[in-house]
Scaffold this motif. Sequence first.
Motif, PDB file in Angstrom:
ATOM      1  N   PRO A  37      62.079  28.675  37.539  1.00  0.00           N
ATOM      2  CA  PRO A  37      61.503  30.169  38.527  1.00  0.00           C
ATOM      3  C   PRO A  37      60.829  30.832  38.074  1.00  0.00           C
ATOM      4  O   PRO A  37      59.752  30.932  38.314  1.00  0.00           O
ATOM      5  N   LYS A  38      61.035  31.289  36.596  1.00  0.00           N
ATOM      6  CA  LYS A  38      59.690  32.174  35.622  1.00  0.00           C
ATOM      7  C   LYS A  38      58.771  31.552  35.981  1.00  0.00           C
ATOM      8  O   LYS A  38      57.774  32.237  35.805  1.00  0.00           O
ATOM      9  N   LYS A  39      58.628  30.664  35.223  1.00  0.00           N
ATOM     10  CA  LYS A  39      57.747  29.611  34.719  1.00  0.00           C
ATOM     11  C   LYS A  39      56.607  28.920  36.378  1.00  0.00           C
ATOM     12  O   LYS A  39      55.258  29.588  36.282  1.00  0.00           O
ATOM     13  N   THR A  40      57.662  29.481  37.208  1.00  0.00           N
ATOM     14  CA  THR A  40      56.493  28.839  38.565  1.00  0.00           C
ATOM     15  C   THR A  40      56.084  30.215  39.011  1.00  0.00           C
ATOM     16  O   THR A  40      54.093  30.483  39.724  1.00  0.00           O
ATOM     17  N   CYS A  41      56.653  31.499  39.286  1.00  0.00           N
ATOM     18  CA  CYS A  41      55.886  32.745  39.287  1.00  0.00           C
ATOM     19  C   CYS A  41      55.246  32.827  38.865  1.00  0.00           C
ATOM     20  O   CYS A  41      54.342  33.856  39.413  1.00  0.00           O
ATOM     21  N   ILE A  42      55.223  33.418  37.161  1.00  0.00           N
ATOM     22  CA  ILE A  42      54.476  33.260  36.762  1.00  0.00           C
ATOM     23  C   ILE A  42      52.744  33.154  36.922  1.00  0.00           C
ATOM     24  O   ILE A  42      51.288  34.005  36.920  1.00  0.00           O
ATOM     25  N   GLN A  43      52.882  31.395  36.877  1.00  0.00           N
ATOM     26  CA  GLN A  43      52.088  31.028  37.223  1.00  0.00           C
ATOM     27  C   GLN A  43      51.026  31.575  39.135  1.00  0.00           C
ATOM     28  O   GLN A  43      49.650  31.267  38.190  1.00  0.00           O
ATOM     29  N   LYS A  44      51.614  31.982  40.017  1.00  0.00           N
ATOM     30  CA  LYS A  44      51.849  32.169  41.194  1.00  0.00           C
ATOM     31  C   LYS A  44      50.157  32.874  40.964  1.00  0.00           C
ATOM     32  O   LYS A  44      49.713  33.208  41.228  1.00  0.00           O
ATOM     33  N   LEU A  45      51.189  34.191  40.009  1.00  0.00           N
ATOM     34  CA  LEU A  45      50.492  35.541  39.939  1.00  0.00           C
ATOM     35  C   LEU A  45      50.170  35.397  38.984  1.00  0.00           C
ATOM     36  O   LEU A  45      49.085  36.505  38.824  1.00  0.00           O
ATOM     37  N   LYS A  46      49.472  35.316  38.009  1.00  0.00           N
ATOM     38  CA  LYS A  46      48.586  34.656  37.289  1.00  0.00           C
ATOM     39  C   LYS A  46      46.834  34.145  37.924  1.00  0.00           C
ATOM     40  O   LYS A  46      46.592  34.977  38.507  1.00  0.00           O
ATOM     41  N   SER A  47      47.842  33.550  38.515  1.00  0.00           N
ATOM     42  CA  SER A  47      46.655  32.121  39.369  1.00  0.00           C
ATOM     43  C   SER A  47      46.148  33.661  40.537  1.00  0.00           C
ATOM     44  O   SER A  47      44.436  34.024  40.333  1.00  0.00           O
ATOM     45  N   PHE A  48      46.399  34.588  40.738  1.00  0.00           N
ATOM     46  CA  PHE A  48      46.369  35.350  41.770  1.00  0.00           C
ATOM     47  C   PHE A  48      45.995  36.531  41.087  1.00  0.00           C
ATOM     48  O   PHE A  48      44.132  37.027  41.749  1.00  0.00           O
ATOM     49  N   ILE A  49      45.911  36.999  39.868  1.00  0.00           N
ATOM     50  CA  ILE A  49      45.184  37.801  39.118  1.00  0.00           C
ATOM     51  C   ILE A  49      43.942  37.582  38.694  1.00  0.00           C
ATOM     52  O   ILE A  49      43.337  38.652  38.814  1.00  0.00           O
ATOM     53  N   LEU A  50      43.906  36.418  38.249  1.00  0.00           N
ATOM     54  CA  LEU A  50      43.122  36.003  37.626  1.00  0.00           C
ATOM     55  C   LEU A  50      41.230  36.031  39.068  1.00  0.00           C
ATOM     56  O   LEU A  50      39.969  36.644  38.669  1.00  0.00           O
ATOM     57  N   GLU A  51      41.834  35.870  40.265  1.00  0.00           N
ATOM     58  CA  GLU A  51      41.174  35.778  41.205  1.00  0.00           C
ATOM     59  C   GLU A  51      41.085  37.659  41.472  1.00  0.00           C
ATOM     60  O   GLU A  51      39.730  37.393  41.796  1.00  0.00           O
ATOM     61  N   LYS A  52      41.919  38.174  41.559  1.00  0.00           N
ATOM     62  CA  LYS A  52      41.482  39.606  41.794  1.00  0.00           C
ATOM     63  C   LYS A  52      40.534  39.927  41.029  1.00  0.00           C
ATOM     64  O   LYS A  52      40.384  40.576  41.548  1.00  0.00           O
ATOM     65  N   ASN A  53      40.305  39.027  40.141  1.00  0.00           N
ATOM     66  CA  ASN A  53      40.200  40.494  38.651  1.00  0.00           C
ATOM     67  C   ASN A  53      40.302  41.946  38.496  1.00  0.00           C
ATOM     68  O   ASN A  53      39.419  42.476  38.979  1.00  0.00           O
ATOM     69  N   PRO A  54      41.250  42.749  38.702  1.00  0.00           N
ATOM     70  CA  PRO A  54      41.294  44.303  38.587  1.00  0.00           C
ATOM     71  C   PRO A  54      41.669  44.494  37.419  1.00  0.00           C
ATOM     72  O   PRO A  54      41.280  43.738  36.148  1.00  0.00           O
ATOM     73  N   LYS A  55      41.447  45.522  37.715  1.00  0.00           N
ATOM     74  CA  LYS A  55      40.871  46.608  36.612  1.00  0.00           C
ATOM     75  C   LYS A  55      41.765  47.110  35.205  1.00  0.00           C
ATOM     76  O   LYS A  55      43.220  46.795  36.129  1.00  0.00           O
ATOM     77  N   PRO A  56      41.491  46.798  34.354  1.00  0.00           N
ATOM     78  CA  PRO A  56      42.858  47.770  33.002  1.00  0.00           C
ATOM     79  C   PRO A  56      43.966  48.475  33.773  1.00  0.00           C
ATOM     80  O   PRO A  56      42.694  49.222  33.898  1.00  0.00           O
ATOM     81  N   THR A  57      44.756  48.182  33.524  1.00  0.00           N
ATOM     82  CA  THR A  57      46.021  48.658  33.610  1.00  0.00           C
ATOM     83  C   THR A  57      47.219  49.291  32.578  1.00  0.00           C
ATOM     84  O   THR A  57      47.964  48.394  32.443  1.00  0.00           O
TER      85      THR A  57
END
Length: 153
Positions: free
Chosen positions: A104-124
């Motif tokens: 479950p951890k791997k799947t959640c990370i994969q989905k969130l990482k794709s979302f973050i890459l798409e959003k390209n947020p500023k460093p925090t």
Amino acid sequence: RAIQCGKIHIDFIVNKHLRNTPTQQMNAKTGYLTVSTPEGTARDLLLYPTQSSGLNFIVTVLTELIEVIDPEKLLTVAKNTENIACIQRLGYLLEVITPLDEEPKKTCIQKLKSFILEKNPKPTPLAAHITYKHSPKHPGWNIYINTTIESDI
């Protein structure tokens, strides 16, 4: 306002985006309670890290909570969250935890990482209240690692 019940001190948090928090019904002795879903709870822990007793406690909770988080529902929560920094922090902390079941951890990370890459947020910074000038940056989450995380599990 805060209340005191014996030795227990309760502070209340006002969330103007409460309607964006997914809920579920749970049985109680007196009927049903409406509570946040595991996905909503994971997000809210990072929206209110101080009120959630800090990042180390959050990691401890996430280690157990990941077992019941639905990756698709977590992605939906992420997409409905205005504060992208809390999603960046959540993704990083999910990488840090060591649950009993890694899938479950791997799947959640994969989905969130794709979302973050798409959003390209500023460093925090990982810990918003700590300086991060010379901290290393995690490229996948765009997070400055300015504190050490230790789970109680």
